[in-house]
Design an enzyme around this catalytic site. Structure first.
Site: not given
Ligand code: CO
Ligand code: ZN
Length: 333
Positions: A62, A165, A194-195, A217, A303
């Site tokens: 992603h 990420d 994706e998030e 990922d 994150h």
């Molecule tokens: Co993420």
């Molecule tokens: Zn991710």
């Protein structure tokens, strides 16, 4: 150099639903290597190289990142925001953010009922240096999105930046494809959204109908002081997914990747996550089901603004993927 490409991709703007800028950065690297590059209706960036085996491999990662969306601008020019994806208010507090048009902001909190314990996104605001609503509205509109201001830190073997990420997954895909010698049709899919719930990967898989998928990922970590237990450490190799809360990878697919790692002597660890999911689940459940697997890049502080990976792990992920692409036989039941 690989690290320069990583830096370029990881520092490009692209929260969920607003991936155009980062997709252009990625396109620059992948377009010279394939037969065609196109977008689907959701904005997934798809690069396709024709093969001769009659089998299709879909690689996916992603390209969106977490962020904030402006919901309100108050009389004094402060912005109120909602989250786009899994944003922890404690990690955001006093961080810098940036909008698509380059406007910079600082995140701070209401101080009257100062309570760190009960901090949530409704208590936060973004200060963009405007003294009034009018000034602020010249810079930012309701519906605009901000992301962490990227600060790429090169520590040598380890590198850190917001949006590792999953831009590191995007970079691994490209680098592995460069190194691979494959007879299969290869689709490199840089997925959107994706998030916010793995929305892009499923439709891409539906259109492509792959015989085999490897998703990329980041994964969590358990090797920092008093961390919650996760059996993943930085520097111990690629993390080959066994299970997370969204997917159980078929044993045949996991063993296929592990045999590639063993063949080339690449270090790997098995990933079992109690919480969190990835695009792998969306691909697996596409159409009548897809043989889907996942190579995860161990990443600390996921994150946050300081997500960190180890280049040895990153390179292990690249080499295992290149080996997988070169195999004639793909996993099946
Ligand atoms: Co993420
Ligand atoms: Zn991710």
């Amino acid at each position: 150099m690989f690290k320069d490409m990583i830096k370029d991709i990881v520092t490009s703007y692209g929260p969920a639903g607003r991936e155009t800028t980062v997709s252009k950065t990625i396109r620059k690297y992948i377009e010279p290597l394939v037969d065609e590059v196109y977008y689907d209706a959701l904005g997934n960036l798809i690069a396709h190289k024709k093969g001769t085996s009659g089998k299709k491999i879909m690689l996916s990662a992603h390209m969106d990142q977490i962020g904030f969306i402006v919901t309100d601008i108050d009389e004094n020019g402060f912005l109120r925001v909602a989250t786009v994806g899994g944003v922890n208010p404690h990690m955001v507090l006093s961080q810098g953010v940036v909008f698509e048009n380059g406007v910079k902001g600082l995140v701070y909190m209401e101080t009257k009922d100062l309570s760190y314990a009960s901090l949530d996104i409704s208590k936060l605001f973004i200060d963009i240096g405007a003294a009034s609503k009018e000034e602020a509205e010249k810079l930012v509109e309701i519906g605009d999105m901000a992301v962490y201001r990227p600060d790429f830190v090169d520590m040598g073997k380890r590198i850190s930046c917001a949006a590792m990420d999953d831009r590191i997954g995007c970079a691994v895909m490209i680098e592995a494809f460069k190194k691979a010698n494959t007879e299969h049709d290869v689709y490199l899919v840089f997925t959107v959204q994706e998030e916010v719930g793995c929305r892009g990967a499923g439709v891409a898989a539906y259109a492509i109908e792959p015989d085999f998928n490897i998703n990329f990922d980041v994964t969590s970590f358990g090797d920092t002081p008093n961390a919650t237990f996760v059996n993943i450490s930085l520097g111990k190799g690629a993390a080959i997914k066994v299970m997370d809360s969204s997917v159980i990878v078929p044993k045949a697919a996991r063993e296929f990747l592990e045999s590639c790692a063993n063949e080339i002597g690449a270090k790997f660890q098995r990933e079992i996550l109690r919480a969190g999911g990835t695009d792998t689940s969306a691909v697996q459940k596409s159409r009548c089901g897809v043989m889907a697997s996942c190579i995860s890049i161990p990443c600390r502080y996921v994150h946050s603004q300081v997500e960190m990976v180890d280049m040895d792990d990153v390179n292990a992920c690249v080499d295992i993927t290149a080996c997988a692409l070169s195999r004639k036989e793909l996993p099946g039941f």
